[in-house]
Write a protein that holds these residues in place. Sequence first.
Motif, short mmCIF file in Angstrom:
data_model
loop_
_atom_site.label_atom_id
_atom_site.label_comp_id
_atom_site.label_asym_id
_atom_site.label_seq_id
_atom_site.Cartn_x
_atom_site.Cartn_y
_atom_site.Cartn_z
N PRO A 85 6.38 56.94 63.56
CA PRO A 85 6.49 56.03 64.55
C PRO A 85 7.05 57.12 65.73
N LEU A 86 8.47 56.51 67.26
CA LEU A 86 8.46 57.97 67.51
C LEU A 86 9.25 58.89 67.06
N THR A 87 10.21 57.67 66.44
CA THR A 87 11.56 58.72 65.81
C THR A 87 11.60 58.31 63.85
N PRO A 88 12.08 59.51 63.35
CA PRO A 88 11.67 59.25 62.38
C PRO A 88 13.12 57.87 61.73
N SER A 89 11.69 57.89 60.46
CA SER A 89 11.74 56.52 59.29
C SER A 89 13.53 56.68 58.85
N ASP A 90 13.98 55.88 57.53
CA ASP A 90 14.48 56.32 56.92
C ASP A 90 14.40 55.86 55.78
N THR A 91 12.99 54.67 55.35
CA THR A 91 11.51 54.78 54.53
C THR A 91 11.13 56.11 53.88
N PRO A 92 11.51 56.87 52.69
CA PRO A 92 10.42 57.76 52.43
C PRO A 92 9.16 57.50 52.29
N SER A 93 8.98 56.89 52.14
CA SER A 93 7.08 56.77 52.23
C SER A 93 6.55 56.52 53.43
N ALA A 94 7.37 56.21 54.19
CA ALA A 94 6.83 56.03 56.06
C ALA A 94 6.37 57.13 56.35
N PRO A 95 5.06 56.88 57.56
CA PRO A 95 4.47 57.69 57.55
C PRO A 95 5.24 59.11 58.75
N ARG A 96 5.36 59.93 58.81
CA ARG A 96 6.27 61.09 59.49
C ARG A 96 5.22 62.43 59.65
N TRP A 97 5.83 62.79 61.29
CA TRP A 97 5.20 63.93 61.84
C TRP A 97 5.73 65.19 60.97
N LEU A 98 4.35 66.04 60.84
CA LEU A 98 4.85 67.75 61.01
C LEU A 98 5.21 68.53 61.85
N VAL A 99 4.15 68.01 62.78
CA VAL A 99 3.95 68.73 64.22
C VAL A 99 4.21 67.14 64.28
N ALA A 100 5.04 67.00 65.60
CA ALA A 100 4.60 66.49 66.40
C ALA A 100 4.33 65.76 68.17
N PRO A 101 3.59 64.81 68.15
CA PRO A 101 3.38 65.40 69.55
C PRO A 101 3.77 65.47 71.01
N GLY A 119 9.01 87.23 61.95
CA GLY A 119 9.98 86.31 62.00
C GLY A 119 9.74 85.19 63.24
N ALA A 120 8.41 85.34 63.63
CA ALA A 120 8.26 83.87 64.29
C ALA A 120 8.70 82.43 63.44
N LYS A 121 8.54 81.36 63.60
CA LYS A 121 8.20 80.37 63.17
C LYS A 121 7.29 79.92 62.33
N VAL A 122 7.03 79.26 61.74
CA VAL A 122 5.35 78.72 61.28
C VAL A 122 5.07 77.91 62.03
N TYR A 123 5.76 76.99 62.16
CA TYR A 123 5.20 76.21 63.27
C TYR A 123 5.70 76.00 64.46
N ARG A 158 13.87 68.99 67.71
CA ARG A 158 13.02 68.96 66.17
C ARG A 158 11.88 68.39 66.55
N VAL A 159 10.82 69.67 66.14
CA VAL A 159 9.71 69.30 65.86
C VAL A 159 9.06 68.04 65.68
N ALA A 160 9.96 67.41 65.06
CA ALA A 160 9.06 66.55 64.06
C ALA A 160 9.33 64.81 64.63
N GLU A 161 9.86 65.20 65.86
CA GLU A 161 10.18 63.88 67.10
C GLU A 161 9.35 63.84 67.98
N GLY A 196 -2.99 71.07 66.74
CA GLY A 196 -1.95 70.14 67.83
C GLY A 196 -1.42 69.13 66.88
N PRO A 197 -1.05 67.85 66.56
CA PRO A 197 -0.42 67.14 66.38
C PRO A 197 -0.11 67.02 64.73
#
Length: 218
Positions: free
Chosen positions: A152-168, A208-212, A25-28, A92-93
């Motif tokens: 956070p380093l790992t996704p939160s269950d809170t919908p409004s929490a910050p989240r990564w689209l492209v994680a480091p 066919g390459a992924k967008v990110y 998962r790119v977002a972690e 970048g991230p």
Amino acid sequence: MSAWPRHREHTTDVFSLLCEQSRDRVAEVTPPGAEWLASARTSPGSALAQWEDRPTAPTVLPCGTVFDVVNVPAVFGRRMLGRLWDEGPGSGPVAMHGGRMMLFAAPGTAQRLPSLLDWEVGVPSGRSPTGRGEAVPPLICHGIGDAVTVPPLTPSDTPSAPRWLVAPDTRCPWLPGPEVLLWACVRVARDGARPAVRISIFPPADQGAKVYDVSRRR
């Protein structure tokens, strides 16, 4: 055998936690990505300790030394990201927080990008580059002396929490500078003024390459 330098006893624990997460998962954040984020603090071990205790909690990191952050409205940001990955060098991230997109950029970008939009292109934030089409929305640029809340380093269950689209995902990620983000801003703003014309600053992606596809990052 671990390849990561050790700041404190917390390092091994937080990296073990990350390694247990899915690697697909790119977002972690990956272990090298966590090292990079932590290096923004003068005492990286403090960030690692916080993540060890609360891996699903966001944290605050200073800007200006390891990275700057360009904060844009979510819709405009997604269009910028599409341009960067479809026709540019990638990004970048990238994170989402509070309905806005945070693009991590090279140090110094926060100082130069607004003046480039205004002076070199004649497009101050909030105005259209052509008098038609979409305006470049106000940009919030975070640099030296600023700090940002990162997901956070790992996704939160809170919908409004910050989240990564492209994680480091590396210890030294490529970060776009002001010229690259200027190009993306202006291309998006001009999209509504005339039919789309493909102007690329990077070789076309494979079909066919992924967008990110993070393998394309410099």
